[in-house]
Design an enzyme around this catalytic site. Sequence first.
Site, PDB file in Angstrom:
ATOM      1  N   LYS A  72       0.807  -1.233   0.000  1.00 49.41           N
ATOM      2  CA  LYS A  72       0.000   0.000   0.000  1.00 49.41           C
ATOM      3  C   LYS A  72       0.842   1.287   0.000  1.00 49.41           C
ATOM      4  O   LYS A  72       0.424   2.294  -0.548  1.00 49.41           O
ATOM      5  CB  LYS A  72      -0.912   0.029   1.228  1.00 49.41           C
ATOM      6  CG  LYS A  72      -2.102  -0.893   1.160  1.00 49.41           C
ATOM      7  CD  LYS A  72      -2.920  -0.654   2.415  1.00 49.41           C
ATOM      8  CE  LYS A  72      -4.178  -1.451   2.471  1.00 49.41           C
ATOM      9  NZ  LYS A  72      -4.994  -1.066   3.629  1.00 49.41           N
ATOM     10  N   ASP A 107     -10.253   3.873   2.076  1.00 43.25           N
ATOM     11  CA  ASP A 107     -10.635   3.626   3.474  1.00 43.25           C
ATOM     12  C   ASP A 107     -11.257   4.896   4.081  1.00 43.25           C
ATOM     13  O   ASP A 107     -12.092   4.815   4.973  1.00 43.25           O
ATOM     14  CB  ASP A 107      -9.421   3.207   4.314  1.00 43.25           C
ATOM     15  CG  ASP A 107      -9.102   1.727   4.150  1.00 43.25           C
ATOM     16  OD1 ASP A 107      -9.981   0.979   3.673  1.00 43.25           O
ATOM     17  OD2 ASP A 107      -7.974   1.325   4.491  1.00 43.25           O
ATOM     18  N   ARG A 161       3.729   7.284  18.441  1.00 43.33           N
ATOM     19  CA  ARG A 161       3.093   7.114  17.128  1.00 43.33           C
ATOM     20  C   ARG A 161       1.889   8.053  17.000  1.00 43.33           C
ATOM     21  O   ARG A 161       1.645   8.634  15.937  1.00 43.33           O
ATOM     22  CB  ARG A 161       2.636   5.668  17.003  1.00 43.33           C
ATOM     23  CG  ARG A 161       3.005   5.035  15.709  1.00 43.33           C
ATOM     24  CD  ARG A 161       2.671   3.585  15.689  1.00 43.33           C
ATOM     25  NE  ARG A 161       2.509   3.118  14.326  1.00 43.33           N
ATOM     26  CZ  ARG A 161       1.948   1.962  13.999  1.00 43.33           C
ATOM     27  NH1 ARG A 161       1.492   1.160  14.941  1.00 43.33           N
ATOM     28  NH2 ARG A 161       1.844   1.612  12.742  1.00 43.33           N
ATOM     29  N   LEU A 221     -13.526  -0.763  13.570  1.00 45.53           N
ATOM     30  CA  LEU A 221     -13.066  -1.174  12.241  1.00 45.53           C
ATOM     31  C   LEU A 221     -12.902  -2.686  12.139  1.00 45.53           C
ATOM     32  O   LEU A 221     -12.874  -3.254  11.043  1.00 45.53           O
ATOM     33  CB  LEU A 221     -11.734  -0.481  11.904  1.00 45.53           C
ATOM     34  CG  LEU A 221     -11.861   0.867  11.182  1.00 45.53           C
ATOM     35  CD1 LEU A 221     -12.756   1.821  11.934  1.00 45.53           C
ATOM     36  CD2 LEU A 221     -10.508   1.484  10.922  1.00 45.53           C
TER      37      LEU A 221
HETATM   38  P1  NAP Z   1      -1.580  -1.294  12.072  1.00 44.16           P
HETATM   39  O1  NAP Z   1      -1.095  -0.206  11.185  1.00 44.16           O
HETATM   40  O2  NAP Z   1      -0.720  -2.475  12.327  1.00 44.16           O
HETATM   41  O3  NAP Z   1      -1.973  -0.623  13.505  1.00 44.16           O
HETATM   42  C1  NAP Z   1      -2.376  -1.419  14.577  1.00 44.16           C
HETATM   43  C2  NAP Z   1      -2.857  -0.552  15.734  1.00 44.16           C
HETATM   44  O4  NAP Z   1      -3.334  -1.417  16.782  1.00 44.16           O
HETATM   45  C3  NAP Z   1      -1.755   0.313  16.348  1.00 44.16           C
HETATM   46  O5  NAP Z   1      -2.311   1.503  16.847  1.00 44.16           O
HETATM   47  C4  NAP Z   1      -1.271  -0.580  17.509  1.00 44.16           C
HETATM   48  O6  NAP Z   1      -0.677   0.144  18.567  1.00 44.16           O
HETATM   49  C5  NAP Z   1      -2.598  -1.162  17.978  1.00 44.16           C
HETATM   50  N1  NAP Z   1      -2.405  -2.401  18.732  1.00 44.16           N
HETATM   51  C6  NAP Z   1      -2.086  -3.616  18.219  1.00 44.16           C
HETATM   52  N2  NAP Z   1      -1.976  -4.518  19.226  1.00 44.16           N
HETATM   53  C7  NAP Z   1      -2.214  -3.836  20.381  1.00 44.16           C
HETATM   54  C8  NAP Z   1      -2.256  -4.207  21.756  1.00 44.16           C
HETATM   55  N3  NAP Z   1      -2.013  -5.476  22.152  1.00 44.16           N
HETATM   56  N4  NAP Z   1      -2.560  -3.252  22.675  1.00 44.16           N
HETATM   57  C9  NAP Z   1      -2.808  -1.981  22.283  1.00 44.16           C
HETATM   58  N5  NAP Z   1      -2.781  -1.566  21.004  1.00 44.16           N
HETATM   59  C10 NAP Z   1      -2.483  -2.489  20.061  1.00 44.16           C
HETATM   60  O7  NAP Z   1      -2.962  -1.901  11.536  1.00 44.16           O
HETATM   61  P2  NAP Z   1      -4.080  -1.143  10.676  1.00 44.16           P
HETATM   62  O8  NAP Z   1      -3.831  -1.388   9.236  1.00 44.16           O
HETATM   63  O9  NAP Z   1      -4.196   0.254  11.171  1.00 44.16           O
HETATM   64  O10 NAP Z   1      -5.397  -2.003  11.051  1.00 44.16           O
HETATM   65  C11 NAP Z   1      -5.955  -1.918  12.352  1.00 44.16           C
HETATM   66  C12 NAP Z   1      -7.276  -2.673  12.396  1.00 44.16           C
HETATM   67  O11 NAP Z   1      -8.223  -2.068  11.519  1.00 44.16           O
HETATM   68  C13 NAP Z   1      -7.177  -4.144  11.954  1.00 44.16           C
HETATM   69  O12 NAP Z   1      -8.025  -4.870  12.808  1.00 44.16           O
HETATM   70  C14 NAP Z   1      -7.735  -4.131  10.540  1.00 44.16           C
HETATM   71  O13 NAP Z   1      -8.307  -5.367  10.172  1.00 44.16           O
HETATM   72  C15 NAP Z   1      -8.807  -3.061  10.681  1.00 44.16           C
HETATM   73  N6  NAP Z   1      -9.168  -2.438   9.393  1.00 44.16           N
HETATM   74  C16 NAP Z   1     -10.449  -2.564   8.964  1.00 44.16           C
HETATM   75  C17 NAP Z   1     -10.840  -1.971   7.785  1.00 44.16           C
HETATM   76  C18 NAP Z   1     -12.262  -2.101   7.322  1.00 44.16           C
HETATM   77  O14 NAP Z   1     -12.547  -1.855   6.153  1.00 44.16           O
HETATM   78  N7  NAP Z   1     -13.160  -2.462   8.206  1.00 44.16           N
HETATM   79  C19 NAP Z   1      -9.918  -1.228   7.021  1.00 44.16           C
HETATM   80  C20 NAP Z   1      -8.598  -1.107   7.497  1.00 44.16           C
HETATM   81  C21 NAP Z   1      -8.233  -1.725   8.701  1.00 44.16           C
HETATM   82  P3  NAP Z   1       0.942   0.413  18.584  1.00 44.16           P
HETATM   83  O15 NAP Z   1       1.174   1.576  17.660  1.00 44.16           O
HETATM   84  O16 NAP Z   1       1.245   0.700  19.999  1.00 44.16           O
HETATM   85  O17 NAP Z   1       1.587  -0.864  18.073  1.00 44.16           O
END
Ligand code: NAP
Length: 281
Positions: A72, A107, A161, A221
């Site tokens: 991406k 998104d 972040r 999400l």
């Molecule tokens: P990402 O860039 O990897 O970000 C993950 C986020 O979750 C970060 O803020 C991370 O915090 C936090 N996190 C992960 N594990 C954690 C924990 N144990 N405790 C506290 N915080 C935690 O992922 P992303 O692409 O943003 O996606 C995030 C979610 O959105 C996923 O579930 C994805 O499937 C969903 N999503 C859904 C759609 C939709 O169309 N519905 C679209 C996009 C994404 P840190 O920065 O501290 O690591």
Amino acid sequence: MTTVTKAAPAACLIGWPAAHSRSPLIHHYWLRTLGIAGGYVIEAVPPDDLRDFVLRLSLRGFVGANVTIPHKEDVLALSTPDPRAKAVGAANTLWFADGELHSTNTDVEGFINNLDASAPGWDAAEEALVLGAGGASRAVVFGLRERGVRRIHLANRTLGRAQTLAQQFGPNVHPIGWDALDEVLPRAKLLVNTTSLGMHGQPGLEVDVARLPQSAVVSDLVYVPLITPLLAAAQARGLKTADGLGMLLHQAVRGFELWFGQRPRVTAELRALIEADLTKS
Ligand code: NAP
């Protein structure tokens, strides 16, 4: 890799590995119900082949593409990104116009259009609380700013972040530590979970929805499970909710329109089709 030779327009999903994705189901449903002769296939493209694949997208017979992990960010340099893709720092949709390959991040509108459909009037919220500062959070914060939300509290496990994201998005965005959540919740008319917490197989999300105002809207999400514990708790309190599946469906609309020339609708029938697929796996 496929070379599409048929006359009917086709789009693809570029990813590595080519994860199981619901995008083909969504786009095939629209092609079928709108009576459009077209196709949508998954293409497994390793990082070393991305440049060649994207530069030859048209030669391969594709009218455009969705892009997923891990490409991406890298496709920005291989296309002309619109302001959304630039601000979010990632693109998920590619299409051709005036002989050029353009990119955007759908998104943003997936999130906003789903809120509009699920909780009309949500944008009366002057203060929002967004949990998470990853890629999805950037799209959410961009969309909320564009719709005029005055104050966006941004909580993340890794505070740095959230601070970086706030610096980029300006003074409406206020980074806070996870320990400040209870203090901010009573002012949040919109709560959005963009972390992976609450997803099947991940740790739970500990947020006390009882502290939210009675008029609050809650959006998650995460879409596996469809009703996350956060959404279940919000619904039990009588709050309006917007779920992750709705966002997934709404984000697909623009790509389809750009590639196949008709704006498709997110219908109850489409939703039921994807729900059935999600719950069988
Ligand atoms: P990402 O860039 O990897 O970000 C993950 C986020 O979750 C970060 O803020 C991370 O915090 C936090 N996190 C992960 N594990 C954690 C924990 N144990 N405790 C506290 N915080 C935690 O992922 P992303 O692409 O943003 O996606 C995030 C979610 O959105 C996923 O579930 C994805 O499937 C969903 N999503 C859904 C759609 C939709 O169309 N519905 C679209 C996009 C994404 P840190 O920065 O501290 O690591």
